[in-house]
Write an enzyme that holds these catalytic residues in place. Structure first.
Site, PDB file in Angstrom:
ATOM      1  N   SER A  38      33.539 -46.456  15.513  1.00  0.00           N
ATOM      2  CA  SER A  38      32.135 -46.294  14.986  1.00  0.00           C
ATOM      3  C   SER A  38      31.239 -47.417  14.841  1.00  0.00           C
ATOM      4  O   SER A  38      30.459 -47.746  15.251  1.00  0.00           O
ATOM      5  CB  SER A  38      32.125 -45.352  13.688  1.00  0.00           C
ATOM      6  OG  SER A  38      32.810 -43.818  14.016  1.00  0.00           O
ATOM      7  N   ARG A  39      31.653 -48.215  13.527  1.00  0.00           N
ATOM      8  CA  ARG A  39      31.072 -49.480  13.297  1.00  0.00           C
ATOM      9  C   ARG A  39      31.935 -50.304  12.712  1.00  0.00           C
ATOM     10  O   ARG A  39      32.732 -50.115  12.151  1.00  0.00           O
ATOM     11  CB  ARG A  39      29.870 -49.446  12.469  1.00  0.00           C
ATOM     12  CG  ARG A  39      28.633 -48.630  13.247  1.00  0.00           C
ATOM     13  CD  ARG A  39      27.739 -49.835  14.191  1.00  0.00           C
ATOM     14  NE  ARG A  39      26.703 -49.145  14.882  1.00  0.00           N
ATOM     15  CZ  ARG A  39      26.811 -48.692  16.145  1.00  0.00           C
ATOM     16  NH1 ARG A  39      27.974 -48.558  16.689  1.00  0.00           N
ATOM     17  NH2 ARG A  39      25.644 -48.172  16.763  1.00  0.00           N
ATOM     18  N   ASP A  64      33.863 -35.469   4.566  1.00  0.00           N
ATOM     19  CA  ASP A  64      32.481 -35.648   4.826  1.00  0.00           C
ATOM     20  C   ASP A  64      31.810 -35.677   3.631  1.00  0.00           C
ATOM     21  O   ASP A  64      31.919 -34.374   2.917  1.00  0.00           O
ATOM     22  CB  ASP A  64      31.656 -35.035   6.205  1.00  0.00           C
ATOM     23  CG  ASP A  64      30.389 -35.735   6.604  1.00  0.00           C
ATOM     24  OD1 ASP A  64      30.495 -35.998   7.522  1.00  0.00           O
ATOM     25  OD2 ASP A  64      29.547 -35.628   5.861  1.00  0.00           O
ATOM     26  N   LYS A  69      28.221 -35.382  14.827  1.00  0.00           N
ATOM     27  CA  LYS A  69      28.365 -34.862  16.178  1.00  0.00           C
ATOM     28  C   LYS A  69      29.648 -35.488  16.778  1.00  0.00           C
ATOM     29  O   LYS A  69      30.427 -34.538  17.445  1.00  0.00           O
ATOM     30  CB  LYS A  69      27.171 -35.553  16.976  1.00  0.00           C
ATOM     31  CG  LYS A  69      26.003 -35.070  16.545  1.00  0.00           C
ATOM     32  CD  LYS A  69      24.818 -35.623  17.450  1.00  0.00           C
ATOM     33  CE  LYS A  69      24.307 -37.185  17.088  1.00  0.00           C
ATOM     34  NZ  LYS A  69      23.853 -37.073  15.580  1.00  0.00           N
ATOM     35  N   GLU A 102      31.618 -58.665  16.175  1.00  0.00           N
ATOM     36  CA  GLU A 102      31.496 -58.286  17.619  1.00  0.00           C
ATOM     37  C   GLU A 102      30.511 -58.833  17.998  1.00  0.00           C
ATOM     38  O   GLU A 102      30.475 -59.300  19.420  1.00  0.00           O
ATOM     39  CB  GLU A 102      31.532 -57.011  17.853  1.00  0.00           C
ATOM     40  CG  GLU A 102      30.336 -56.146  17.738  1.00  0.00           C
ATOM     41  CD  GLU A 102      30.510 -54.724  17.834  1.00  0.00           C
ATOM     42  OE1 GLU A 102      31.529 -54.069  17.591  1.00  0.00           O
ATOM     43  OE2 GLU A 102      29.553 -54.142  18.738  1.00  0.00           O
TER      44      GLU A 102
HETATM   45  P1  NAD Z   1      26.163 -38.435  13.074  1.00  0.00           P
HETATM   46  O1  NAD Z   1      25.025 -38.637  12.144  1.00  0.00           O
HETATM   47  O2  NAD Z   1      26.102 -37.057  13.800  1.00  0.00           O
HETATM   48  O3  NAD Z   1      27.442 -38.007  11.996  1.00  0.00           O
HETATM   49  C1  NAD Z   1      27.536 -39.023  10.747  1.00  0.00           C
HETATM   50  C2  NAD Z   1      28.461 -38.275   9.854  1.00  0.00           C
HETATM   51  O4  NAD Z   1      28.660 -39.200   8.734  1.00  0.00           O
HETATM   52  C3  NAD Z   1      27.708 -37.121   9.373  1.00  0.00           C
HETATM   53  O5  NAD Z   1      28.353 -35.819   9.022  1.00  0.00           O
HETATM   54  C4  NAD Z   1      27.279 -37.382   7.821  1.00  0.00           C
HETATM   55  O6  NAD Z   1      27.321 -36.403   6.935  1.00  0.00           O
HETATM   56  C5  NAD Z   1      28.298 -38.484   7.395  1.00  0.00           C
HETATM   57  N1  NAD Z   1      27.672 -39.491   6.428  1.00  0.00           N
HETATM   58  C6  NAD Z   1      26.431 -39.697   6.124  1.00  0.00           C
HETATM   59  N2  NAD Z   1      26.400 -40.570   5.256  1.00  0.00           N
HETATM   60  C7  NAD Z   1      27.549 -40.775   4.962  1.00  0.00           C
HETATM   61  C8  NAD Z   1      28.112 -41.817   3.891  1.00  0.00           C
HETATM   62  N3  NAD Z   1      27.174 -42.270   3.074  1.00  0.00           N
HETATM   63  N4  NAD Z   1      29.287 -41.881   3.819  1.00  0.00           N
HETATM   64  C9  NAD Z   1      30.148 -40.979   4.581  1.00  0.00           C
HETATM   65  N5  NAD Z   1      29.644 -40.355   5.570  1.00  0.00           N
HETATM   66  C10 NAD Z   1      28.295 -40.049   5.618  1.00  0.00           C
HETATM   67  O7  NAD Z   1      26.893 -39.583  13.678  1.00  0.00           O
HETATM   68  P2  NAD Z   1      27.571 -39.647  15.077  1.00  0.00           P
HETATM   69  O8  NAD Z   1      26.541 -39.589  16.043  1.00  0.00           O
HETATM   70  O9  NAD Z   1      28.740 -38.648  14.817  1.00  0.00           O
HETATM   71  O10 NAD Z   1      27.988 -41.072  15.045  1.00  0.00           O
HETATM   72  C11 NAD Z   1      29.182 -41.538  14.103  1.00  0.00           C
HETATM   73  C12 NAD Z   1      29.508 -42.963  14.313  1.00  0.00           C
HETATM   74  O11 NAD Z   1      29.672 -43.428  15.786  1.00  0.00           O
HETATM   75  C13 NAD Z   1      28.189 -43.892  13.931  1.00  0.00           C
HETATM   76  O12 NAD Z   1      28.849 -44.936  13.191  1.00  0.00           O
HETATM   77  C14 NAD Z   1      27.735 -44.554  15.507  1.00  0.00           C
HETATM   78  O13 NAD Z   1      27.306 -45.683  15.227  1.00  0.00           O
HETATM   79  C15 NAD Z   1      29.119 -44.401  16.168  1.00  0.00           C
HETATM   80  N6  NAD Z   1      28.814 -44.358  17.631  1.00  0.00           N
HETATM   81  C16 NAD Z   1      29.718 -45.405  18.151  1.00  0.00           C
HETATM   82  C17 NAD Z   1      29.537 -45.533  19.858  1.00  0.00           C
HETATM   83  C18 NAD Z   1      30.523 -46.435  20.398  1.00  0.00           C
HETATM   84  O14 NAD Z   1      29.846 -46.630  21.841  1.00  0.00           O
HETATM   85  N7  NAD Z   1      31.289 -47.069  19.913  1.00  0.00           N
HETATM   86  C19 NAD Z   1      28.605 -45.040  20.313  1.00  0.00           C
HETATM   87  C20 NAD Z   1      27.706 -43.946  19.573  1.00  0.00           C
HETATM   88  C21 NAD Z   1      27.954 -43.880  18.285  1.00  0.00           C
END
Ligand code: NAD
Length: 335
Positions: free
Chosen positions: A236-237, A176, A156, A266
């Site tokens: 992300s993390r 991806d 997303k 963190e």
């Molecule tokens: P999402 O689930 O929509 O997308 C994740 C993507 O990673 C998918 O396209 C998936 O195919 C891919 N993926 C799955 N398994 C994988 C693997 N083993 N290796 C590599 N890629 C893989 O997630 P999102 O909502 O886009 O969130 C992405 C990141 O953003 C997450 O780590 C989430 O924790 C982080 N996040 C951070 C904040 C913040 O405030 N900083 C807020 C929300 C989310």
């Protein structure tokens, strides 16, 4: 009436989620501290739901205490559920619900903001003019137009980041494990191999979740294979990046700039005011000495729209529970 104990509450939680719950006739007790084995004693009989965020530690011991006091729901006001022992929750009959997505725009826009702030030296420029120093030496950036941006993860958030970066006139290349080829074709963006991102990207932005396979996906070997002077963005993390290896790459100039909204250690630091304390984390302290590093404390999600969505979905989840119903299936978390 449903009674909720809401942990790790900040003012913005009270203003958005707190107001929303109270308006729905739900009784809320605000706790500023996090839920963990030490603080769970504050949960007393008559509490139906605990509402928690990313850094609360809802482990087996906590769940046993919650169950013994009659708590029957853990309402996460975030997407990630790694802080909850799901097996223990299931064994004790506690429903676990979450907010699967609040604003992917907020997070993607923050990633782009960090990249642009690094590129155009905004923190340095801002500090300078506040000292009435209006010189420009050392503030040279680069045009985004014509550069290559590499995205690791196109869920997303990654997809939105890709579209924003494309708007600058950059070439966006992506990796991806589950590529969305139809979307890429429609958006005019291309999937490539990880090594191609390494060779070609001027900016690399991480958008994958933290899994055992993605832990330290950016390590010393990967950093050495990136284009010299690359800008790395991680919203992300924290544990996607080996921070010690990153510091070495910053020292040699192999990495030219870093924007982090997350950090592997963190917990207990981000979201807290430690300005009067001694910083005991030497890695974070070193990271903060680099002029070409920007750290924000896990604020990528923090927009009004995201807080409203967290409030709406969490309130709905708790209301459904109060009526003896299940929240929408996508919001229920099971082991
Ligand atoms: P999402 O689930 O929509 O997308 C994740 C993507 O990673 C998918 O396209 C998936 O195919 C891919 N993926 C799955 N398994 C994988 C693997 N083993 N290796 C590599 N890629 C893989 O997630 P999102 O909502 O886009 O969130 C992405 C990141 O953003 C997450 O780590 C989430 O924790 C982080 N996040 C951070 C904040 C913040 O405030 N900083 C807020 C929300 C989310």
């Amino acid at each position: 009436m449903t009674t909720v104990a809401m942990f790790d509450t900040k003012r913005y939680d009270r203003d958005h989620l707190g107001e929303s719950l109270l308006a729905a006739g739900i009784d809320v007790k605000f706790r500023e501290f996090r839920l963990n084995a030490e603080t769970v004693e504050t949960v007393t009989e008559g509490t139906d739901v605990v509402c928690v965020f990313v850094n609360d530690k809802v482990d087996r011991a906590v769940i046993e205490h919650l169950a013994s006091k009659g708590v029957r729901m853990i309402a996460l006001r975030c997407a990630g559920f790694n802080g909850v022992d799901l097996a223990a929750a299931a064994e004790h009959g506690l429903l676990v619900a979450r907010v699967p997505a609040y604003s992917p725009y907020a997070v993607a826009e923050h990633a782009v903001t960090l990249a642009m702030a690094l590129n155009r030296r905004i923190p340095q420029a801002n500090r300078r003019v506040r000292d009435m120093n209006f010189t420009l030496d050392g503030l040279v950036g680069f045009d985004m137009h014509g550069k290559t941006v590499g995205l690791i993860g196109t869920g997303k958030i990654g997809k939105i980041a890709g579209q924003i970066f494309k708007g600058f006139g950059t070439r966006v290349i992506m990796w991806d494990p589950y590529p969305d080829l139809a979307w890429a074709q429609e958006a005019g963006l291309e999937y490539v191999t990880l090594s191609e991102i390494g060779r070609e990207a001027d900016i690399v932005s991480l958008h994958v979740p933290l899994f055992p396979e993605t832990h330290h996906i950016i390590n010393d070997l990967v950093l050495a294979a990136l284009k010299p002077g690359v800008i790395l963005i991680n919203v992300s993390r924290g544990a996607l990046v080996d921070t010690v290896a990153l510091i070495e790459a910053l020292k040699t100039g192999q990495v030219g700039g870093v924007g982090l909204d997350v950090y592997e250690e963190e917990e207990g630091k981000f979201f807290e005011d430690l300005s009067g304390e001694i910083m005991d984390d030497d890695v974070l302290a070193r990271l903060l000495t680099f002029p070409n590093v920007i750290v924000t404390a896990h604020q990528a999600f923090l927009t009004k729209e995201a807080l409203d969505e967290i409030a709406r979905v969490t309130t709905e989840n708790i209301q459904a529970f109060g009526r003896g119903e299940q929240p929408e299936p996508s919001r229920i978390v099971t082991a």
